[in-house]
Design a protein around this motif. Structure first.
Motif, PDB file in Angstrom:
ATOM      1  N   ILE A  35     145.932  35.893  73.814  1.00  0.00           N
ATOM      2  CA  ILE A  35     147.051  34.830  73.750  1.00  0.00           C
ATOM      3  C   ILE A  35     147.048  33.978  72.666  1.00  0.00           C
ATOM      4  O   ILE A  35     147.752  33.466  71.808  1.00  0.00           O
ATOM      5  CB  ILE A  35     147.200  34.154  74.794  1.00  0.00           C
ATOM      6  N   GLY A  36     145.778  33.083  72.587  1.00  0.00           N
ATOM      7  CA  GLY A  36     145.393  32.113  71.586  1.00  0.00           C
ATOM      8  C   GLY A  36     145.465  32.507  70.318  1.00  0.00           C
ATOM      9  O   GLY A  36     145.993  32.104  69.302  1.00  0.00           O
ATOM     10  N   ALA A  37     144.968  33.758  70.057  1.00  0.00           N
ATOM     11  CA  ALA A  37     145.066  34.677  68.663  1.00  0.00           C
ATOM     12  C   ALA A  37     146.505  34.922  68.113  1.00  0.00           C
ATOM     13  O   ALA A  37     146.999  34.543  67.224  1.00  0.00           O
ATOM     14  CB  ALA A  37     144.192  35.681  68.651  1.00  0.00           C
ATOM     15  N   ALA A  38     147.253  35.181  69.219  1.00  0.00           N
ATOM     16  CA  ALA A  38     148.806  35.703  69.042  1.00  0.00           C
ATOM     17  C   ALA A  38     149.457  34.205  68.537  1.00  0.00           C
ATOM     18  O   ALA A  38     150.329  34.109  67.539  1.00  0.00           O
ATOM     19  CB  ALA A  38     149.466  36.329  70.112  1.00  0.00           C
ATOM     20  N   GLU A  39     149.093  33.341  69.171  1.00  0.00           N
ATOM     21  CA  GLU A  39     149.896  31.937  69.110  1.00  0.00           C
ATOM     22  C   GLU A  39     149.328  31.402  67.805  1.00  0.00           C
ATOM     23  O   GLU A  39     150.261  30.675  67.110  1.00  0.00           O
ATOM     24  CB  GLU A  39     149.781  30.962  70.333  1.00  0.00           C
ATOM     25  N   ALA A  40     148.199  31.496  67.275  1.00  0.00           N
ATOM     26  CA  ALA A  40     147.921  31.070  66.000  1.00  0.00           C
ATOM     27  C   ALA A  40     148.261  31.987  65.020  1.00  0.00           C
ATOM     28  O   ALA A  40     148.043  31.604  63.715  1.00  0.00           O
ATOM     29  CB  ALA A  40     146.193  31.137  66.033  1.00  0.00           C
ATOM     30  N   GLY A  41     148.641  33.137  65.211  1.00  0.00           N
ATOM     31  CA  GLY A  41     149.449  34.049  63.890  1.00  0.00           C
ATOM     32  C   GLY A  41     148.819  35.354  63.901  1.00  0.00           C
ATOM     33  O   GLY A  41     149.381  36.134  62.937  1.00  0.00           O
ATOM     34  N   ALA A  42     148.279  35.923  64.853  1.00  0.00           N
ATOM     35  CA  ALA A  42     147.934  37.204  64.855  1.00  0.00           C
ATOM     36  C   ALA A  42     149.102  38.261  65.246  1.00  0.00           C
ATOM     37  O   ALA A  42     149.541  37.912  66.407  1.00  0.00           O
ATOM     38  CB  ALA A  42     146.432  37.622  65.750  1.00  0.00           C
ATOM     39  N   ALA A  43     149.451  39.075  64.311  1.00  0.00           N
ATOM     40  CA  ALA A  43     150.495  40.095  64.659  1.00  0.00           C
ATOM     41  C   ALA A  43     150.027  41.209  65.609  1.00  0.00           C
ATOM     42  O   ALA A  43     150.680  41.938  66.185  1.00  0.00           O
ATOM     43  CB  ALA A  43     151.080  40.426  63.404  1.00  0.00           C
ATOM     44  N   ILE A  44     148.794  41.526  65.254  1.00  0.00           N
ATOM     45  CA  ILE A  44     148.261  42.944  65.954  1.00  0.00           C
ATOM     46  C   ILE A  44     146.789  42.313  66.599  1.00  0.00           C
ATOM     47  O   ILE A  44     146.025  41.645  66.155  1.00  0.00           O
ATOM     48  CB  ILE A  44     147.839  44.106  64.984  1.00  0.00           C
ATOM     49  N   LEU A  45     146.902  42.828  67.946  1.00  0.00           N
ATOM     50  CA  LEU A  45     145.404  42.419  68.631  1.00  0.00           C
ATOM     51  C   LEU A  45     144.908  43.857  68.631  1.00  0.00           C
ATOM     52  O   LEU A  45     145.401  44.739  69.526  1.00  0.00           O
ATOM     53  CB  LEU A  45     145.807  42.047  70.059  1.00  0.00           C
ATOM     54  N   HIS A  46     143.595  43.873  68.220  1.00  0.00           N
ATOM     55  CA  HIS A  46     142.819  45.082  68.475  1.00  0.00           C
ATOM     56  C   HIS A  46     141.825  44.869  69.548  1.00  0.00           C
ATOM     57  O   HIS A  46     140.957  43.817  69.683  1.00  0.00           O
ATOM     58  CB  HIS A  46     142.008  45.295  67.173  1.00  0.00           C
ATOM     59  N   LEU A  47     141.751  45.729  70.458  1.00  0.00           N
ATOM     60  CA  LEU A  47     141.413  45.485  71.818  1.00  0.00           C
ATOM     61  C   LEU A  47     140.263  46.459  72.474  1.00  0.00           C
ATOM     62  O   LEU A  47     140.521  47.779  72.423  1.00  0.00           O
ATOM     63  CB  LEU A  47     142.415  45.526  72.926  1.00  0.00           C
ATOM     64  N   HIS A  48     139.103  46.009  72.903  1.00  0.00           N
ATOM     65  CA  HIS A  48     138.177  46.820  73.535  1.00  0.00           C
ATOM     66  C   HIS A  48     137.994  46.217  74.944  1.00  0.00           C
ATOM     67  O   HIS A  48     138.382  45.153  75.296  1.00  0.00           O
ATOM     68  CB  HIS A  48     136.898  46.749  72.948  1.00  0.00           C
ATOM     69  N   ALA A  49     137.440  46.780  76.068  1.00  0.00           N
ATOM     70  CA  ALA A  49     137.105  46.343  77.326  1.00  0.00           C
ATOM     71  C   ALA A  49     135.797  46.223  77.428  1.00  0.00           C
ATOM     72  O   ALA A  49     134.773  46.922  76.754  1.00  0.00           O
ATOM     73  CB  ALA A  49     137.596  47.230  78.213  1.00  0.00           C
ATOM     74  N   ARG A  50     135.477  45.208  78.253  1.00  0.00           N
ATOM     75  CA  ARG A  50     133.902  45.003  78.676  1.00  0.00           C
ATOM     76  C   ARG A  50     133.885  44.941  80.082  1.00  0.00           C
ATOM     77  O   ARG A  50     134.697  44.670  80.860  1.00  0.00           O
ATOM     78  CB  ARG A  50     133.426  43.719  78.311  1.00  0.00           C
ATOM     79  N   ASP A  51     132.544  45.281  80.736  1.00  0.00           N
ATOM     80  CA  ASP A  51     132.502  45.319  82.242  1.00  0.00           C
ATOM     81  C   ASP A  51     132.354  43.889  82.577  1.00  0.00           C
ATOM     82  O   ASP A  51     131.499  43.176  82.212  1.00  0.00           O
ATOM     83  CB  ASP A  51     131.084  45.837  82.807  1.00  0.00           C
ATOM     84  N   PRO A  52     133.364  43.164  83.426  1.00  0.00           N
ATOM     85  CA  PRO A  52     133.200  41.844  83.395  1.00  0.00           C
ATOM     86  C   PRO A  52     131.828  41.415  84.187  1.00  0.00           C
ATOM     87  O   PRO A  52     131.681  40.284  84.043  1.00  0.00           O
ATOM     88  CB  PRO A  52     134.488  41.592  84.366  1.00  0.00           C
ATOM     89  N   ALA A  53     131.202  42.298  85.002  1.00  0.00           N
ATOM     90  CA  ALA A  53     130.117  41.768  85.709  1.00  0.00           C
ATOM     91  C   ALA A  53     128.896  41.619  84.668  1.00  0.00           C
ATOM     92  O   ALA A  53     127.993  40.563  84.849  1.00  0.00           O
ATOM     93  CB  ALA A  53     129.727  42.844  86.505  1.00  0.00           C
ATOM     94  N   ASN A  54     128.859  42.121  83.438  1.00  0.00           N
ATOM     95  CA  ASN A  54     127.516  41.800  82.408  1.00  0.00           C
ATOM     96  C   ASN A  54     128.081  41.985  81.100  1.00  0.00           C
ATOM     97  O   ASN A  54     127.207  41.807  80.440  1.00  0.00           O
ATOM     98  CB  ASN A  54     126.389  42.787  82.914  1.00  0.00           C
ATOM     99  N   GLY A  55     129.371  41.993  80.760  1.00  0.00           N
ATOM    100  CA  GLY A  55     129.607  42.264  79.327  1.00  0.00           C
ATOM    101  C   GLY A  55     129.446  43.257  78.681  1.00  0.00           C
ATOM    102  O   GLY A  55     129.589  43.493  77.370  1.00  0.00           O
ATOM    103  N   ARG A  56     129.132  44.502  79.198  1.00  0.00           N
ATOM    104  CA  ARG A  56     128.604  45.707  78.723  1.00  0.00           C
ATOM    105  C   ARG A  56     130.004  46.344  78.013  1.00  0.00           C
ATOM    106  O   ARG A  56     131.012  46.390  78.880  1.00  0.00           O
ATOM    107  CB  ARG A  56     127.874  46.518  79.517  1.00  0.00           C
ATOM    108  N   PRO A  57     130.096  46.809  76.889  1.00  0.00           N
ATOM    109  CA  PRO A  57     131.282  47.627  76.562  1.00  0.00           C
ATOM    110  C   PRO A  57     131.697  48.631  77.496  1.00  0.00           C
ATOM    111  O   PRO A  57     130.824  49.429  78.222  1.00  0.00           O
ATOM    112  CB  PRO A  57     130.881  48.375  75.100  1.00  0.00           C
ATOM    113  N   SER A  58     132.899  48.533  77.828  1.00  0.00           N
ATOM    114  CA  SER A  58     133.411  49.631  78.845  1.00  0.00           C
ATOM    115  C   SER A  58     134.816  50.526  78.353  1.00  0.00           C
ATOM    116  O   SER A  58     135.345  50.106  77.509  1.00  0.00           O
ATOM    117  CB  SER A  58     133.672  48.840  80.250  1.00  0.00           C
TER     118      SER A  58
END
Ligand code: KMH
Ligand code: ZN
Length: 308
Positions: A35-58
């Motif tokens: 949200i912060g990135a979009a409000e600052a001017g990003a038109a596209i958000l490129h997204l990956h997920a992480r395991d919230p327990a340890n930050g490992r890519p998920s």
């Protein structure tokens, strides 16, 4: 001059929590950064997920669905889900979330390659989680697999069947020729949005001459049927991305690509990098694209036609 699209890649799967306390890993952190990135001017958000327990890519669709609807509710940015995931994941795993969410955009990596992260391990003094060190060090024996069959499958499953359009990730000149091959086969339709990627160990290096060369070859292969954007790893991020804006390209920033805001200073969050490149772009006399500008420029299907 046309408007410049800012893409922000929020967390990725390269950096690990020990490298920066500001790397977003939980659904709430990813949402707030997006949200912060979009409000600052990003038109596209490129997204990956992480395991919230340890930050490992998920690759778990549940981890993606913990933030995608929240982001969609709170901003109108284009949501672009990675199909690269992490080189440690199978292709089926990598495609599970984008197939489920049916986003407007997906990334599509245009070739198999080495993706060497292990030099970063030597710079970490204290590890937060057990998985991080073997994850980084094991990249010396890993191929980031994106065969022509894989590429064709992604085009079919996400493009043809689910209406996504692509951020074509090209890490070297050869990847441009692979993309041209798919155009010639009739499996890819313009306008193309090509992300030139500089500075991944295994791909083309971050020398400025490489950007002019990539652009020259892309011009020859795709004429006016494409636009390009640039991302560059680590400290090369802002200089190469600025060069893209000067040469008529779009820009990608975000903590996926660099954790820093300036030499030796960690970025507070993704928005700080977006605000910086926005300032640079506007100082150069150019204006930034809104999310709807990006949708029109890239022929996207619209946020109402996703399953988010
Ligand atoms: N991590 C970047 C070097 C993807 O997500 O498909 C490229 C990337 C790949 O963003
Ligand atoms: Zn990515």
């Amino acid at each position: 001059m046309s408007k410049i699209i800012i893409t922000c890649a929020i967390t990725g799967s390269i950096h690990t929590p020990s490298m920066s306390p500001n790397l977003p890993v939980t659904a709430q952190q990813i949402t707030e950064n997006a949200i912060g990135a979009a409000e600052a001017g990003a038109a596209i958000l490129h997204l990956h997920a992480r395991d919230p327990a340890n930050g490992r890519p998920s690759a778990d669709p549940a981890h993606f669905m913990a933030f995608l609807p929240q982001i969609k509710q709170r901003c109108d940015a284009v949501l672009n889900i990675s199909t690269g995931g992490s080189a440690t994941m199978t292709l089926d795993d990598r495609l599970a979330a984008p197939k489920h969410a049916q986003p407007e955009m997906c990334s599509l990596n245009m070739g198999s390659m080495n993706f060497a992260l292990y030099p970063a391990a030597a710079r970490i003094a204290e590890w937060k989680f057990d998985w991080e060190k073997p994850f980084l060090e094991g990249s010396d024996e890993l191929v980031f697999k994106n065969t022509p069959r894989d590429i064709a499958m992604i085009l079919h499953e996400l493009g043809e069947k689910r209406g996504a359009r692509f951020e074509f990730e090209c890490y070297d000149v050869g990847h441009l020729y692979m993309l041209k091959h798919f155009v010639d086969r009739g499996l890819v339709q313009g306008p193309l949005f090509i992300q030139f990627v500089f500075g991944v160990l295994g791909g083309i290096g971050p020398d400025p001459e490489n950007l002019t060369h990539m652009k020259m070859i892309a011009d020859r292969l795709f004429g006016d049927g494409y636009s390009f954007s640039v991302l560059a790893a680590g400290r090369h991020q802002m200089p190469l991305v600025t060069m893209s804006a000067i040469l008529g390209g779009h820009v990608r920033v975000g903590l996926e690509d660099s954790l820093m805001i300036s030499q030796g200073v960690l970025a507070r969050d993704n928005a700080e990098q977006v605000a910086k490149i926005r300032r640079i772009v506007e100082e150069l006399g150019r204006s930034i694209a809104s999310a709807d500008d990006a949708r029109a420029m890239l022929h996207l299907k619209g946020a109402d036609r996703t399953a988010i």
